[in-house]
Design a protein around this motif. Structure first.
Motif, mmCIF file in Angstrom:
data_model
loop_
_atom_site.group_PDB
_atom_site.id
_atom_site.type_symbol
_atom_site.label_atom_id
_atom_site.label_comp_id
_atom_site.label_asym_id
_atom_site.label_seq_id
_atom_site.Cartn_x
_atom_site.Cartn_y
_atom_site.Cartn_z
ATOM 1 N N MET A 401 -24.086 59.975 38.149
ATOM 2 C CA MET A 401 -23.763 61.179 38.986
ATOM 3 C C MET A 401 -22.356 61.178 38.753
ATOM 4 S SD MET A 401 -26.137 63.442 39.651
ATOM 5 C CE MET A 401 -25.504 64.614 40.897
ATOM 6 N N TYR A 402 -21.821 60.122 38.998
ATOM 7 C CA TYR A 402 -20.261 59.852 38.986
ATOM 8 C C TYR A 402 -19.854 58.431 38.841
ATOM 9 C CZ TYR A 402 -20.679 57.537 43.629
ATOM 10 O OH TYR A 402 -21.232 56.735 44.546
ATOM 11 N N LEU A 403 -18.655 58.143 38.609
ATOM 12 C CA LEU A 403 -18.291 57.062 38.151
ATOM 13 C C LEU A 403 -16.820 56.863 39.034
ATOM 14 C CD1 LEU A 403 -18.496 54.304 36.534
ATOM 15 C CD2 LEU A 403 -17.116 55.267 34.743
ATOM 16 N N VAL A 404 -16.638 55.527 39.501
ATOM 17 C CA VAL A 404 -15.055 55.177 39.938
ATOM 18 C C VAL A 404 -14.775 54.105 38.838
ATOM 19 C CG1 VAL A 404 -13.795 54.083 41.821
ATOM 20 C CG2 VAL A 404 -15.454 55.847 42.266
ATOM 21 N N TYR A 405 -13.607 54.578 38.248
ATOM 22 C CA TYR A 405 -13.259 53.573 37.070
ATOM 23 C C TYR A 405 -11.706 53.468 37.042
ATOM 24 C CZ TYR A 405 -13.782 51.048 32.402
ATOM 25 O OH TYR A 405 -13.725 50.258 31.473
ATOM 26 N N ILE A 515 -11.370 64.593 48.910
ATOM 27 C CA ILE A 515 -12.377 63.819 48.103
ATOM 28 C C ILE A 515 -12.287 62.773 47.407
ATOM 29 C CG2 ILE A 515 -13.358 64.705 45.846
ATOM 30 C CD1 ILE A 515 -13.041 67.724 46.210
ATOM 31 N N LEU A 516 -11.011 62.388 46.890
ATOM 32 C CA LEU A 516 -10.815 60.805 46.386
ATOM 33 C C LEU A 516 -11.026 59.897 47.880
ATOM 34 C CD1 LEU A 516 -7.561 61.950 44.191
ATOM 35 C CD2 LEU A 516 -9.606 60.810 43.700
ATOM 36 N N LYS A 517 -10.568 60.429 48.706
ATOM 37 C CA LYS A 517 -10.548 59.432 50.015
ATOM 38 C C LYS A 517 -12.031 59.363 50.365
ATOM 39 C CE LYS A 517 -9.341 59.104 54.767
ATOM 40 N NZ LYS A 517 -8.600 59.701 56.167
ATOM 41 N N GLU A 518 -13.162 60.200 50.025
ATOM 42 C CA GLU A 518 -14.585 60.241 50.244
ATOM 43 C C GLU A 518 -14.899 59.126 49.370
ATOM 44 O OE1 GLU A 518 -18.457 61.305 51.350
ATOM 45 O OE2 GLU A 518 -16.526 61.243 52.208
ATOM 46 N N PHE A 519 -14.323 58.702 48.327
ATOM 47 C CA PHE A 519 -14.583 57.503 47.303
ATOM 48 C C PHE A 519 -13.816 56.542 47.264
ATOM 49 C CE2 PHE A 519 -16.769 61.640 46.035
ATOM 50 C CZ PHE A 519 -17.889 61.154 45.426
ATOM 51 N N ASP A 520 -13.176 56.099 48.556
ATOM 52 C CA ASP A 520 -12.273 55.133 48.719
ATOM 53 C C ASP A 520 -11.144 55.166 47.727
ATOM 54 O OD1 ASP A 520 -13.818 54.461 50.761
ATOM 55 O OD2 ASP A 520 -15.331 53.407 49.752
ATOM 56 N N LEU A 521 -10.679 56.040 47.089
ATOM 57 C CA LEU A 521 -9.550 56.154 46.291
ATOM 58 C C LEU A 521 -8.066 56.819 46.826
ATOM 59 C CD1 LEU A 521 -11.537 57.308 43.091
ATOM 60 C CD2 LEU A 521 -10.646 55.296 43.543
ATOM 61 N N GLU A 522 -7.624 55.914 47.897
ATOM 62 C CA GLU A 522 -6.344 56.219 48.312
ATOM 63 C C GLU A 522 -5.211 55.728 47.781
ATOM 64 O OE1 GLU A 522 -6.938 57.081 52.688
ATOM 65 O OE2 GLU A 522 -8.645 55.747 52.481
ATOM 66 N N TYR A 523 -5.130 55.848 46.218
ATOM 67 C CA TYR A 523 -4.125 55.255 45.547
ATOM 68 C C TYR A 523 -2.924 56.208 45.126
ATOM 69 C CZ TYR A 523 -7.709 51.754 44.839
ATOM 70 O OH TYR A 523 -8.742 50.824 44.992
ATOM 71 N N GLU A 524 -1.827 55.931 44.962
ATOM 72 C CA GLU A 524 -0.957 56.749 44.578
ATOM 73 C C GLU A 524 -1.045 57.622 43.347
ATOM 74 O OE1 GLU A 524 4.147 56.894 43.610
ATOM 75 O OE2 GLU A 524 2.870 55.027 44.578
ATOM 76 N N ILE A 529 -11.321 63.449 37.436
ATOM 77 C CA ILE A 529 -11.497 63.991 36.418
ATOM 78 C C ILE A 529 -12.788 64.789 36.034
ATOM 79 C CG2 ILE A 529 -11.712 63.385 33.664
ATOM 80 C CD1 ILE A 529 -9.816 61.028 34.567
ATOM 81 N N ASN A 530 -12.781 66.104 35.748
ATOM 82 C CA ASN A 530 -13.739 66.989 35.867
ATOM 83 C C ASN A 530 -13.962 67.825 34.541
ATOM 84 O OD1 ASN A 530 -14.052 69.579 38.510
ATOM 85 N ND2 ASN A 530 -15.633 68.549 37.471
ATOM 86 N N GLY A 531 -15.570 68.244 34.384
ATOM 87 C CA GLY A 531 -15.744 69.108 33.272
ATOM 88 C C GLY A 531 -16.346 70.351 33.782
ATOM 89 N N HIS A 532 -17.096 70.930 33.095
ATOM 90 C CA HIS A 532 -18.196 71.941 33.626
ATOM 91 C C HIS A 532 -17.719 73.245 33.318
ATOM 92 C CE1 HIS A 532 -21.862 73.505 35.468
ATOM 93 N NE2 HIS A 532 -21.067 73.937 36.575
ATOM 94 N N THR A 533 -16.381 73.598 33.818
ATOM 95 C CA THR A 533 -15.997 75.054 33.731
ATOM 96 C C THR A 533 -15.015 75.112 32.724
ATOM 97 O OG1 THR A 533 -14.440 74.643 35.563
ATOM 98 C CG2 THR A 533 -16.660 75.613 36.237
ATOM 99 N N PRO A 534 -15.385 75.970 31.725
ATOM 100 C CA PRO A 534 -14.117 76.092 30.592
ATOM 101 C C PRO A 534 -12.753 76.687 31.140
ATOM 102 C CG PRO A 534 -16.242 77.071 29.901
ATOM 103 C CD PRO A 534 -16.462 76.630 31.433
#
Length: 643
Positions: A401-405, A515-524, A529-534
């Motif tokens: 469903m998602y990826l942290v990479y 949103i980034l914080k929700e996924f533990d991504l509190e980096y500078e 990275i998102n798709g779905h809507t042209p």
């Protein structure tokens, strides 16, 4: 005790301290190499030719590397030609370039250029990783050419002799093709496919085969991917919907042929029950989707039959899943079958060519026996297709469903939000979850459905349909899907679909930081990275949003979207220096490329500016390597204690 058992097992792999030292040196050396180049793509929608072109050219990264290596020696025309040669070597062999004869001397020089350039592209890789990329039949020859020191006269003669022998044996052309394929692989180290491989065109089989052959790839599921996955896992509504889309865009016959689907009962049923309705005539958006007049008539009838069955099956799901909160989409019981009208949002609308004779008035959601037979036949045929089984198994294995990479968050659709920008929740059989936990639970149910695909009406299977069209689905992101209204009501206003507040709020940097914080991504430098809507580039919309915290890379790779976007999609490159976004123009043909003598995929927007170069130790792979290093150091201490 458990740690000691683990170390004993590890000791079996490294029998001597010297073996441990060697592996430690190797891993620490790898950590200090520059990180590999990642390529991000989304919303391919069966556009196989455009997808193949992007992979071959590394989304323009190949041409940039050629400029970096040969820029001071070669003209722009020479570099453009070399770029085309590496991207399409078979075609380039047949193409004339300034009337230059492809004789022995030309072959020797081209091989040397390819080898020299391969060395340049391989600087980020260990010798062992490079070896894995080489074609087995030519490993010895390529390595001899790569690692020969030409400053020594004897070695130069040795090198030339290898080339002469390759040419005299008639292997030069095949050898060059293999070298080009290796370079294509080296230019992009890892591919991220941020959802929606399927639908809109018939090239998904080519896309899937290329993904399955790719050396390093991950996939974040899109709503169209889950439509196909749901069909394999038993969702009749998903199956009928994806077939309806195929009829709508004119490639249903290709699906029948490619996957061996038994569509005959569907064709016979549609021919008998349905006439011609202009709203159901197939849309041809790909030049390959052409058919005879009688085939177009059949598709129009089949299109209607599939739509009616879809509406019935969807209503059945909504009625048995009240917690989906979709009662407003129970439209069939709001129809006045005698007057052929419908009431929606307290307004009456006349229905245009609605097939009232195809419904039981007392239970409009019930399938007739013939429809039951059609659906069951289609499901059995779909689930038994060898190709489809392989493709969906691959999606399940490589997808999520998602990826942290590497400090970035990848997902296809959205993170459902309230109007106030708070994380919105969804009830899974009474369990309210939001944000990361919501996406994790969706994935858990998807994998449950995969393990019990013979179940067709269980909660997990129904949730796969909800993922496609539900208002709290993170893959859909709208309050409703108004397919019924677009077909049968001549009022554009009633067919409007309202986006989740996420799409209005995602320009706000604070929202994206939350949103980034929700996924533990509190980096500078963390990004979504998102798709779905042209992205409607021709209207001035930009793919980079929220002060660089969000990048939307759906720019319309599929021809179905290019009228509204004005381009043919974005791709995103992340090398050791940062992110670059690439704008693609519609792919015409290989012949057109050689006629122009160049590829126009070159417009890049640098997002991060000049950053410090990232090494492998700064990446997700680097974290894994560090764990291995820590284990080996622990093993050394353990062996010392045992002495």
């Amino acid at each position: 005790m458990n740690e000691n058992k683990y170390l004993e097992l590890l000791k079996e792999k490294f029998e001597t301290p010297e073996a441990i030292y060697t592996e430690l040196i190797n891993l620490e050396a790898i950590q200090n190499l520059p990180k590999g180049t990642e390529l991000y793509l989304s919303d391919v929608h069966g556009a196989d030719r455009a997808f193949d072109h992007i992979l071959r050219t590394g989304a323009g990264n190949l041409r940039e590397k050629i400029n970096n290596f040969f820029g001071e020696e070669w003209s722009t025309e020479e570099m453009d030609w070399f770029n085309l040669f590496i991207s399409y070597p078979t075609e380039a062999m047949k193409n004339s370039y300034h009337s230059q004869p492809k004789d022995k001397e030309w072959s020797m020089q081209m091989i040397r250029n390819l080898i020299d350039f391969m060395q340049f592209c391989a600087v980020k890789y260990t010798r062992s990783k490079l070896r894995k990329a080489l074609p087995k039949e030519y490993i010895y020859v390529i390595e001899e050419l790569l690692y020969t020191d030409l400053s020594q006269n004897e070695k130069d003669l040795y090198y030339k002799n290898i080339l002469h022998r390759l040419i005299s044996l008639g292997q030069a052309e095949e050898f060059m093709i293999k070298l080009c394929q290796v370079i294509q692989r080296l230019v992009i180290d890892h591919l991220h496919l941020v959802g929606d491989i399927f639908d809109r065109a018939s090239g998904e089989k080519v896309v899937m085969e290329k993904l399955m052959a790719h050396h390093s790839v991950d996939i974040q599921w899109g709503n169209h991917d889950l439509l196909w996955m749901g069909a394999m896992y038993g969702s009749k509504a998903n199956l009928i919907t994806m077939l309806r889309i195929a009829a709508r865009y004119g490639y249903l016959f290709e699906l029948e042929k490619t996957y061996g689907l038994n569509l005959r009962p569907l064709f016979l049923f549609a021919e008998e029950r349905y006439g011609i309705h202009p709203n159901f005539e197939p849309k041809v958006v790909e030049p390959t989707n052409t058919f005879q007049e009688e085939s177009e008539e059949l598709l129009t009838k089949v299109h209607q039959a599939l739509a009616v069955i879809q509406f019935k099956l969807e209503g059945q799901i909504i009625k048995r899943r009240p917690d989906f909160d979709m009662d407003e989409r129970l439209l069939l019981d709001k129809i006045n079958f005698d007057e052929e009208t419908i009431e929606i949002d307290n307004k009456q609308f006349q229905l245009n060519g609605f097939p009232v004779q195809q419904f039981y008035k007392e239970d409009p959601y019930k399938l007739c026996p013939e429809e039951e037979h059609v659906v069951n036949t289609l499901l059995e045929s779909f689930q038994q297709s060898e190709k489809l089984v392989r493709y969906i198994d691959f999606l399940l294995k490589k997808g999520s469903m998602y990826l942290v990479y590497n400090g970035q968050l990848l997902y296809h659709g959205c993170i459902p939000l309230t109007e106030q920008g708070e994380l919105d929740s969804f009830s899974f059989e009474g369990e309210q979850l939001k944000g990361r936990k919501m996406l994790d639970k969706f994935e858990e149910y998807i994998r449950n459905a995969a393990s019990s695909k013979q179940e067709t009406e269980d909660y997990a299977t129904d949730l796969l349909w909800y993922s496609w069209t539900g208002k709290k689905s993170p893959l859909f992101g709208r309050d409703r899907m108004t397919t019924f209204e677009r077909y049968y009501i001549e009022d554009d206003e009633i067919s409007q679909e309202n986006r989740n507040p996420y799409f209005k709020l995602r320009d706000n940097e604070e929202i994206m930081l939350n949103i980034l914080k929700e996924f533990d991504l509190e980096y500078e430098d963390a990004k979504v990275i998102n798709g779905h809507t042209p992205v409607k580039a021709k209207k001035g919309e930009l793919p980079v949003k929220a002060n660089g915290r969000l990048i939307v890379i759906d720019g319309g790779m599929s021809a179905a979207y290019q009228k509204s976007t004005g381009i043919a999609g974005y791709s995103l490159i992340n090398n050791s220096y940062g992110f670059q976004i690439v704008t693609h123009q519609p792919f015409e043909s290989i012949d057109a490329l050689f006629e122009k003598q160049r590829d126009e995929t070159s417009l890049k927007q640098i997002i991060d500016g000049k950053l410090d170069r990232k090494l492998i130790k700064d990446t997700t792979i680097g974290e894994s390597l560090q764990e291995q290093i820590d284990d080996l150091q622990a093993l050394l201490h353990y062996l010392k204690r045992k002495k």
